[in-house]
Design an enzyme around this catalytic site. Structure first.
Site, PDB file in Angstrom:
ATOM      1  N   THR A  28       0.942  -9.755   0.667  1.00  0.00           N
ATOM      2  CA  THR A  28       0.774  -9.495  -0.761  1.00  0.00           C
ATOM      3  C   THR A  28      -0.705  -9.578  -1.132  1.00  0.00           C
ATOM      4  O   THR A  28      -1.375 -10.551  -0.802  1.00  0.00           O
ATOM      5  CB  THR A  28       1.624 -10.518  -1.543  1.00  0.00           C
ATOM      6  OG1 THR A  28       2.996 -10.192  -1.334  1.00  0.00           O
ATOM      7  CG2 THR A  28       1.325 -10.492  -3.033  1.00  0.00           C
ATOM      8  N   GLN A 101       7.470  -2.462   3.010  1.00  0.00           N
ATOM      9  CA  GLN A 101       8.390  -3.582   2.857  1.00  0.00           C
ATOM     10  C   GLN A 101       8.998  -3.555   1.451  1.00  0.00           C
ATOM     11  O   GLN A 101       8.284  -3.600   0.454  1.00  0.00           O
ATOM     12  CB  GLN A 101       7.678  -4.916   3.093  1.00  0.00           C
ATOM     13  CG  GLN A 101       8.691  -6.058   3.229  1.00  0.00           C
ATOM     14  CD  GLN A 101       8.099  -7.434   3.148  1.00  0.00           C
ATOM     15  OE1 GLN A 101       7.282  -7.708   2.269  1.00  0.00           O
ATOM     16  NE2 GLN A 101       8.502  -8.316   4.049  1.00  0.00           N
ATOM     17  N   HIS A 177      13.073  -6.734   3.001  1.00  0.00           N
ATOM     18  CA  HIS A 177      12.541  -8.103   2.911  1.00  0.00           C
ATOM     19  C   HIS A 177      13.698  -9.063   2.619  1.00  0.00           C
ATOM     20  O   HIS A 177      14.116  -9.214   1.475  1.00  0.00           O
ATOM     21  CB  HIS A 177      11.491  -8.165   1.807  1.00  0.00           C
ATOM     22  CG  HIS A 177      10.649  -9.417   1.814  1.00  0.00           C
ATOM     23  ND1 HIS A 177      10.976 -10.540   2.543  1.00  0.00           N
ATOM     24  CD2 HIS A 177       9.468  -9.709   1.187  1.00  0.00           C
ATOM     25  CE1 HIS A 177      10.039 -11.467   2.351  1.00  0.00           C
ATOM     26  NE2 HIS A 177       9.120 -10.976   1.538  1.00  0.00           N
ATOM     27  N   ALA A 179      13.483 -12.249   3.693  1.00  0.00           N
ATOM     28  CA  ALA A 179      12.835 -13.501   4.108  1.00  0.00           C
ATOM     29  C   ALA A 179      12.195 -14.208   2.916  1.00  0.00           C
ATOM     30  O   ALA A 179      12.214 -13.718   1.785  1.00  0.00           O
ATOM     31  CB  ALA A 179      11.766 -13.192   5.162  1.00  0.00           C
ATOM     32  N   ASN A 180      11.671 -15.408   3.196  1.00  0.00           N
ATOM     33  CA  ASN A 180      10.723 -16.117   2.322  1.00  0.00           C
ATOM     34  C   ASN A 180      11.231 -16.427   0.923  1.00  0.00           C
ATOM     35  O   ASN A 180      10.444 -16.591  -0.013  1.00  0.00           O
ATOM     36  CB  ASN A 180       9.386 -15.364   2.261  1.00  0.00           C
ATOM     37  CG  ASN A 180       8.753 -15.238   3.637  1.00  0.00           C
ATOM     38  OD1 ASN A 180       9.125 -15.954   4.557  1.00  0.00           O
ATOM     39  ND2 ASN A 180       7.818 -14.328   3.802  1.00  0.00           N
ATOM     40  N   TYR A 182      13.135 -14.690  -1.315  1.00  0.00           N
ATOM     41  CA  TYR A 182      13.345 -13.670  -2.348  1.00  0.00           C
ATOM     42  C   TYR A 182      14.835 -13.293  -2.399  1.00  0.00           C
ATOM     43  O   TYR A 182      15.666 -13.933  -1.742  1.00  0.00           O
ATOM     44  CB  TYR A 182      12.383 -12.499  -2.116  1.00  0.00           C
ATOM     45  CG  TYR A 182      10.954 -13.032  -2.177  1.00  0.00           C
ATOM     46  CD1 TYR A 182      10.431 -13.499  -3.392  1.00  0.00           C
ATOM     47  CD2 TYR A 182      10.186 -13.193  -1.028  1.00  0.00           C
ATOM     48  CE1 TYR A 182       9.164 -14.080  -3.448  1.00  0.00           C
ATOM     49  CE2 TYR A 182       8.923 -13.778  -1.083  1.00  0.00           C
ATOM     50  CZ  TYR A 182       8.420 -14.215  -2.298  1.00  0.00           C
ATOM     51  OH  TYR A 182       7.183 -14.816  -2.365  1.00  0.00           O
ATOM     52  N   ASN A 237       9.309 -21.365  -1.298  1.00  0.00           N
ATOM     53  CA  ASN A 237      10.110 -20.982  -2.467  1.00  0.00           C
ATOM     54  C   ASN A 237      11.382 -21.823  -2.606  1.00  0.00           C
ATOM     55  O   ASN A 237      12.435 -21.343  -3.035  1.00  0.00           O
ATOM     56  CB  ASN A 237      10.463 -19.485  -2.450  1.00  0.00           C
ATOM     57  CG  ASN A 237       9.301 -18.607  -2.902  1.00  0.00           C
ATOM     58  OD1 ASN A 237       8.507 -19.028  -3.749  1.00  0.00           O
ATOM     59  ND2 ASN A 237       9.190 -17.406  -2.350  1.00  0.00           N
ATOM     60  N   GLY A 297       1.934 -17.452  12.648  1.00  0.00           N
ATOM     61  CA  GLY A 297       0.806 -18.187  13.175  1.00  0.00           C
ATOM     62  C   GLY A 297       0.533 -18.029  14.662  1.00  0.00           C
ATOM     63  O   GLY A 297      -0.035 -18.926  15.283  1.00  0.00           O
TER      64      GLY A 297
END
Ligand code: PHB
Length: 377
Positions: A28, A101, A177, A179-180, A182, A237, A297
């Site tokens: 983003t 995405q 998307h 993931a994360n 949302y 989140n 990472g």
């Protein structure tokens, strides 16, 4: 010379023949125009990074009610599709491939971010902790409204429309998307999904929304152009799940039968330890024979090990590509990388966006300087 021989070996992903196994991870950047079309510099930014081989764009709204951050782009208006067309043309001219995405932020939003000022929606009426950055400044996350069962099909259809728009904009495919934290993830994980209808409770039910989106977008543009990103153990989140391993196994096995372009697994919070176990990637590998992208990472040495073991087929890198447009070439020759400037990650102007230098020290601020460099140099 690089000893990363697996990382530098070619790969086939759906219809794409990629020169090596690097992927640019979605990031983003909050630099879209007020119309939420990609701005004039987006084509330059992505084309500078076309030598990644496969570029995944920043998260992009499927509809005008899907936003949760300022100045993140959409792919539902003609102006947005035209803006993305400049991006895909530039990346293709520079020798790369690019997928968009697709996201809906769900509860990670605010009424002021929605066209009708209504309460954001989620699987259940459970708020995330913390604050959302709105156009009026930071505000606490609101308690979302649980979607009615009958509303879910409309959002599935929004993803299918966005996938068609992506092809119209020249993309090589889409990444769902999931993931994360949302909206799709809010359905997948039981910390945010307490539904009692066909979309809550069992793993089968919590994954139903995702799989309906996969099936609808596959029907729209072909499964070989649909990728999926999941992060079953990422706490970002305010997310949690009682069984991330089981969730990973179930989703991977369901996608295995669907012929999707790839499965992209975010292992969890990034670890600095190259020897850290990657349990979810291994579980996904065992259940999913298709193209698996690993992320979170990784160093290049770590990526080479994961690929050489066969635990994944490609590795997605985020910040290295953000700060070093020719990250692949620098890795190949063992050249040092640029230093990332965290202050310009989210929002702002050309600084920290399109002005990171290439290895020869050049800052390439026009498409003419960039196109033709991506593929071979
Ligand atoms: C963010 O803007 O912080 C962000 C957006 C999308 C993600 C993760 C983080 O998947």
């Amino acid at each position: 010379m690089s000893t990363h021989s697996t990382l530098f070996s070619p790969a086939t992903v759906g219809r794409l023949a990629l020169p090596q196994r690097f992927v640019m991870a979605p990031m983003t950047r909050n630099r879209a125009l007020p119309s939420l079309a990609p701005g004039p510099q987006a084509a330059l930014y992505y084309a500078q990074r076309a030598s990644a081989g496969l570029v995944i764009t920043e998260a992009t709204q499927v509809s005008d009610s899907a936003a949760g951050y300022v100045f993140t782009p959409g792919i539902y208006s003609d102006e947005q599709i035209a803006g993305w067309r400049h991006v895909t043309d530039a990346v293709h001219a520079a020798g790369g491939a690019i997928v968009v995405q697709l996201w809906h932020t769900g509860r990670i939003s605010h009424p002021t971010m929605r066209p009708d000022g209504s309460t954001p929606v989620s699987a259940s009426a459970i708020a995330a902790e913390g604050e959302v950055i709105t156009y009026e400044g930071p505000k606490p996350f609101p308690v979302p409204r649980a979607l009615e069962t009958g509303e879910i099909a409309d959002i599935v259809a929004d993803f299918a429309t966005a996938a068609r728009n992506a092809i119209a904009a020249g993309f090589d495919g889409v990444e769902i998307h999931a993931a994360n934290g949302y909206l799709v993830d809010q359905f997948l994980r039981d910390g945010s999904n307490r539904r009692t209808d066909a979309y809550g409770g069992s793993l089968e039910n919590r994954a139903r929304f995702l799989l309906e989106i996969v099936d609808a977008t596959s029907a729209a543009i072909g499964a070989e152009r649909v990728g999926v990103r999941i992060s079953p153990a990422n706490p970002f989140n305010s997310m949690s799940d009682s069984d991330p391993e089981g969730l990973t196994r179930y989703v991977a096995s369901q996608l295995a039968g669907r012929g999707v372009m790839y499965l992209h697994v975010v292992e969890g919070p990034a670890s600095d330890d190259p020897a850290a176990p990657r349990p979810l990637t291994a579980i996904a590998r065992a259940a999913f024979p298709g193209v698996l992208i690993a992320n979170s990472g990784y160093t290049v040495d770590d990526a080479e090990r994961v690929l050489a073991r066969g635990d994944a087929n490609l590795v997605a890198f985020g910040v290295p590509f953000l700060a070093t447009p020719d990250f692949v070439e620098r890795t190949r020759v063992g050249a040092p990388l640029n230093t990332p400037d965290r202050g310009t990650f989210y929002g702002g102007d050309a600084r920290g966006y399109v002005d990171y230098p290439f290895r020869d020290g050049s800052v390439r601020l026009s498409l003419d300087e960039v196109i033709g460099v991506g593929a071979g140099a």
